[in-house]
Design a protein around this motif. Structure first.
Motif, mmCIF file in Angstrom:
data_model
loop_
_atom_site.group_PDB
_atom_site.id
_atom_site.type_symbol
_atom_site.label_atom_id
_atom_site.label_comp_id
_atom_site.label_asym_id
_atom_site.label_seq_id
_atom_site.Cartn_x
_atom_site.Cartn_y
_atom_site.Cartn_z
ATOM 1 N N ARG A 317 -48.699 -0.240 -16.043
ATOM 2 C CA ARG A 317 -47.719 0.685 -15.477
ATOM 3 C C ARG A 317 -46.475 -0.047 -14.967
ATOM 4 O O ARG A 317 -45.486 0.585 -14.619
ATOM 5 C CB ARG A 317 -48.342 1.477 -14.322
ATOM 6 C CG ARG A 317 -49.467 2.394 -14.759
ATOM 7 C CD ARG A 317 -50.014 3.195 -13.593
ATOM 8 N NE ARG A 317 -51.035 4.143 -14.037
ATOM 9 C CZ ARG A 317 -51.612 5.060 -13.259
ATOM 10 N NH1 ARG A 317 -51.259 5.158 -11.987
ATOM 11 N NH2 ARG A 317 -52.531 5.872 -13.741
ATOM 12 N N TYR A 318 -46.544 -1.365 -14.903
ATOM 13 C CA TYR A 318 -45.485 -2.142 -14.265
ATOM 14 C C TYR A 318 -44.903 -3.215 -15.186
ATOM 15 O O TYR A 318 -44.380 -4.219 -14.718
ATOM 16 C CB TYR A 318 -46.031 -2.797 -12.987
ATOM 17 C CG TYR A 318 -46.727 -1.819 -12.082
ATOM 18 C CD1 TYR A 318 -46.007 -0.996 -11.219
ATOM 19 C CD2 TYR A 318 -48.117 -1.687 -12.097
ATOM 20 C CE1 TYR A 318 -46.637 -0.079 -10.401
ATOM 21 C CE2 TYR A 318 -48.763 -0.776 -11.276
ATOM 22 C CZ TYR A 318 -48.021 0.027 -10.428
ATOM 23 O OH TYR A 318 -48.654 0.933 -9.622
ATOM 24 N N LEU A 319 -44.956 -2.968 -16.487
ATOM 25 C CA LEU A 319 -44.464 -3.967 -17.437
ATOM 26 C C LEU A 319 -42.966 -4.207 -17.295
ATOM 27 O O LEU A 319 -42.476 -5.306 -17.575
ATOM 28 C CB LEU A 319 -44.796 -3.532 -18.871
ATOM 29 C CG LEU A 319 -46.286 -3.456 -19.226
ATOM 30 C CD1 LEU A 319 -46.460 -3.002 -20.668
ATOM 31 C CD2 LEU A 319 -46.981 -4.792 -18.999
ATOM 32 N N ASP A 320 -42.234 -3.173 -16.868
ATOM 33 C CA ASP A 320 -40.786 -3.330 -16.735
ATOM 34 C C ASP A 320 -40.361 -3.736 -15.331
ATOM 35 O O ASP A 320 -39.171 -3.791 -15.031
ATOM 36 C CB ASP A 320 -40.062 -2.041 -17.141
ATOM 37 C CG ASP A 320 -40.524 -0.818 -16.349
ATOM 38 O OD1 ASP A 320 -41.520 -0.936 -15.603
ATOM 39 O OD2 ASP A 320 -39.886 0.238 -16.465
ATOM 40 N N THR A 321 -41.345 -4.042 -14.466
ATOM 41 C CA THR A 321 -41.028 -4.499 -13.105
ATOM 42 C C THR A 321 -41.770 -5.798 -12.800
ATOM 43 O O THR A 321 -41.246 -6.887 -13.028
ATOM 44 C CB THR A 321 -41.346 -3.413 -12.062
ATOM 45 O OG1 THR A 321 -42.723 -2.994 -12.203
ATOM 46 C CG2 THR A 321 -40.441 -2.202 -12.243
ATOM 47 N N TYR A 322 -42.987 -5.696 -12.308
ATOM 48 C CA TYR A 322 -43.700 -6.883 -11.846
ATOM 49 C C TYR A 322 -44.023 -7.886 -12.949
ATOM 50 O O TYR A 322 -44.261 -9.058 -12.670
ATOM 51 C CB TYR A 322 -45.005 -6.475 -11.152
ATOM 52 C CG TYR A 322 -44.828 -5.508 -10.011
ATOM 53 C CD1 TYR A 322 -43.779 -5.640 -9.107
ATOM 54 C CD2 TYR A 322 -45.710 -4.445 -9.831
ATOM 55 C CE1 TYR A 322 -43.614 -4.747 -8.057
ATOM 56 C CE2 TYR A 322 -45.556 -3.546 -8.782
ATOM 57 C CZ TYR A 322 -44.504 -3.700 -7.902
ATOM 58 O OH TYR A 322 -44.351 -2.815 -6.869
ATOM 59 N N TYR A 323 -44.026 -7.427 -14.199
ATOM 60 C CA TYR A 323 -44.315 -8.336 -15.314
ATOM 61 C C TYR A 323 -43.069 -8.651 -16.136
ATOM 62 O O TYR A 323 -43.177 -9.207 -17.234
ATOM 63 C CB TYR A 323 -45.431 -7.751 -16.192
ATOM 64 C CG TYR A 323 -46.762 -7.776 -15.479
ATOM 65 C CD1 TYR A 323 -47.559 -8.913 -15.500
ATOM 66 C CD2 TYR A 323 -47.202 -6.686 -14.722
ATOM 67 C CE1 TYR A 323 -48.769 -8.956 -14.821
ATOM 68 C CE2 TYR A 323 -48.395 -6.721 -14.040
ATOM 69 C CZ TYR A 323 -49.183 -7.865 -14.090
ATOM 70 O OH TYR A 323 -50.370 -7.920 -13.401
ATOM 71 N N ASP A 324 -41.921 -8.313 -15.604
ATOM 72 C CA ASP A 324 -40.651 -8.630 -16.253
ATOM 73 C C ASP A 324 -39.955 -9.721 -15.424
ATOM 74 O O ASP A 324 -39.558 -9.475 -14.284
ATOM 75 C CB ASP A 324 -39.773 -7.370 -16.326
ATOM 76 C CG ASP A 324 -38.440 -7.647 -16.990
ATOM 77 O OD1 ASP A 324 -38.417 -7.766 -18.226
ATOM 78 O OD2 ASP A 324 -37.433 -7.742 -16.257
#
Length: 346
Positions: A317-324
């Motif tokens: 759910r957080y690929l574009d935030t915490y994993y970017d």
């Protein structure tokens, strides 16, 4: 009306009976011998997060209190996982659901709410959500679930297979079956209230440590006892930390609290992926960092025992935030010092 309520409760109960309990994952930590750390994986619920439990409890609480009927529009102030799970249960019993959220809410969350048949009602910023949910419920003759008020009372804290009872049941065959510490972060405060009350009810010799991210008043409230505290910033760790002291936050059942730097939370989920091959959300990182601090305290004192914490939701759910990486550098800052500290535990 009674027949409809009974049918709705049966539907929700049947859904629960079809679901297996969430897994308890043991982490291997060679640098911490004699200390066992477990993650209860709440991402395996049908709607993918710990909030599935809360949404189920809120619906059952409202139904049993006569607040929801076959024509009632159900409303929540949430832009995250709670709204996703509530939309799921609203569709199950056939009532409309509206999530009040900021216009800036990520499209991925909006799509999930709409996937389960929910509608999204937008406000300019997060500070307007609660009052707009109240207004909307009144105008539609609907019911405002109000997670931040009712989370701590909607769940049966004495048992009934709540999350606390589940943890202690699953730990029975482990080397240290009674956890030395359970580590939990707070969003509504409902889960920490349930765990803290259950520990006392069962007279377990278990410490409840609640971890709090930056831009949250829960830690300061716990230390000062001041329930009027507010700040004008929002937590960067989605799902936990609040700018006001919510009614469901119950500091008297908490043994101690620890503030966790946001960079440490994000470093922790990247480290966890290296350990188990799975991504988790930022609140899991906050939980994990706090758990590892407890583990190091125990090691330094020569203690052995177990620690349990939660994997609140999946990291996809957080690929574009915490994993970017660019997002993390711009919004969170340098996580390298915390990553280096974590590497020593692998």
């Amino acid at each position: 009306m009674h027949d409809w309520i009974h049918t709705s409760i049966r539907k929700i109960t049947a859904d629960y009976q079809r679901s297996a309990d969430t897994h308890l994952i043991k982490l291997e930590l060679p640098a911490l011998p004699g200390i066992d750390l477990y993650l209860k994986d709440e991402s395996t619920h049908p709607t993918g997060s710990l909030k599935h439990r809360l949404a189920r409890s809120l619906f059952l609480y409202a139904l049993c209190n006569g607040k929801i009927g076959p024509d009632t529009t159900v409303i929540e102030a949430s832009s995250g996982s709670t709204a996703v799970s509530e939309a799921y249960f609203a569709r199950m019993i056939g009532v409309p659901f509206i999530a009040v959220m900021p216009a800036s809410t990520a499209h991925s969350k909006i799509r999930l709410i709409e996937l389960y048949g929910g509608q999204c009602h937008f406000v300019d910023n997060g500070s307007q959500m609660h009052e707009e949910a109240i207004r909307l419920a009144a105008s539609l003759d609907g019911h405002f679930l109000d997670q931040f008020t009712f989370a701590e009372r909607a769940t049966d804290w004495r048992g009934n297979n709540n999350i606390a009872e589940s943890i202690f049941s699953q730990m029975q065959q482990e080397p240290h079956p009674i956890p030395r510490t359970i580590v939990m972060s707070a969003g509504t405060g409902g889960t920490s209230a349930t765990i803290g009350r259950y520990i006392r009810y069962k007279a377990y010799d278990t410490e409840l440590l609640v971890v709090d991210p930056e831009n949250s008043v829960f830690h300061d409230c716990f230390v000062s006892g001041d329930f009027s505290l507010t700040i004008d910033r929002a937590s960067r760790i989605e799902g936990i930390g609040r700018p006001i002291v919510e009614p469901s936050f119950q500091p008297d059942v908490i043994d101690r609290m620890l503030r966790v730097p946001d960079a440490a939370s994000i470093a922790s989920i990247h480290w966890l992926e290296q350990q188990i091959g799975r991504k988790a959300g930022g609140s899991t990182g906050t939980n994990l960092w706090g758990s590892l601090q407890v583990a190091k305290e125990m090691r330094d004192k020569g203690e052995k025992g177990s620690i349990v914490t939660l994997m609140c939701d999946a990291g996809e759910r957080y690929l574009d935030t915490y994993y970017d990486r660019p997002w993390v550098e711009n919004e969170i800052g340098d996580i390298a010092p915390y990553a280096a500290e974590l590497a020593l535990l692998s």
